[in-house]
Design an enzyme around this catalytic site. Structure first.
Site, PDB file in Angstrom:
ATOM      1  N   CYS A  10       0.875  -1.248  -0.020  1.00 57.40           N
ATOM      2  CA  CYS A  10      -0.006  -0.007   0.094  1.00 57.40           C
ATOM      3  C   CYS A  10       1.055   1.375   0.187  1.00 57.40           C
ATOM      4  O   CYS A  10       2.151   1.195  -0.018  1.00 57.40           O
ATOM      5  CB  CYS A  10      -0.896  -0.016   1.182  1.00 57.40           C
ATOM      6  SG  CYS A  10      -2.503   0.893   1.207  1.00 57.40           S
ATOM      7  N   CYS A  62       4.689   0.068  -7.757  1.00 52.87           N
ATOM      8  CA  CYS A  62       5.004  -1.206  -7.158  1.00 52.87           C
ATOM      9  C   CYS A  62       6.509  -1.765  -8.078  1.00 52.87           C
ATOM     10  O   CYS A  62       6.472  -1.494  -9.458  1.00 52.87           O
ATOM     11  CB  CYS A  62       4.104  -2.368  -7.636  1.00 52.87           C
ATOM     12  SG  CYS A  62       4.564  -3.902  -6.845  1.00 52.87           S
ATOM     13  N   CYS A  72      -4.154  -0.471  -3.431  1.00 50.74           N
ATOM     14  CA  CYS A  72      -4.445   1.011  -3.472  1.00 50.74           C
ATOM     15  C   CYS A  72      -3.753   1.364  -4.762  1.00 50.74           C
ATOM     16  O   CYS A  72      -2.725   0.515  -5.497  1.00 50.74           O
ATOM     17  CB  CYS A  72      -3.929   2.016  -2.597  1.00 50.74           C
ATOM     18  SG  CYS A  72      -2.254   2.339  -2.226  1.00 50.74           S
TER      19      CYS A  72
END
Length: 138
Positions: free
Chosen positions: A8, A87, A80
């Site tokens: 997240c 990422c 999210c």
């Protein structure tokens, strides 16, 4: 034993709740970690709403994703959109999943309305975690 990372933005609410439920539902079939693109500390309201569901996340810590780059993950779950976009690449046969949950820390209103939003998001994450484990771990 599968390795799961929940990612997240700040590793304070959604990823902490997801880590708690994934650990609960997976039991000894998975190692579950959570991290953030940043670290904001574990939100006390997340701890509180999980305790209402008899899951203790009070010992969780807010960790940065860089701490886990050397671990061989089977699954990376972003919870999210910001984390999904930011990422990092994980080497190996990592399966990535994405589910954008509302951020309960941004809830406005009375203290009860804010807690109701935490409960609403918690319940969404619980359903997702149960389905994930039954579909990919069990």
């Amino acid at each position: 034993m599968k390795n799961i990372l929940v990612l997240c933005t700040g590793n304070s609410c959604r990823s902490q709740i997801a880590e708690g439920y994934l650990r609960y539902f997976a039991g000894d079939k998975a190692n579950v970690y959570s991290a953030g693109i940043e670290t904001h500390g574990v939100n006390p309201k997340a701890v509180e709403v999980m305790a209402e569901d008899h899951i203790d996340i009070s010992g969780h810590t807010s960790n940065h994703v860089d701490e886990y780059m050397a671990l061989p993950f089977d699954f990376v779950i972003t919870v999210c959109d910001n984390a999904n976009e930011a990422c990092p690449f994980f080497p190996g046969k990592v399966k990535r999943f994405h589910q954008n949950f509302p951020d309960p820390a941004k809830a406005k209103g009375t203290p009860e309305e804010i807690m109701d939003e935490f409960r609403r998001v918690r319940d969404m994450i619980r359903t997702y975690a149960a389905d994930f484990v039954s579909g990919h771990i069990a």
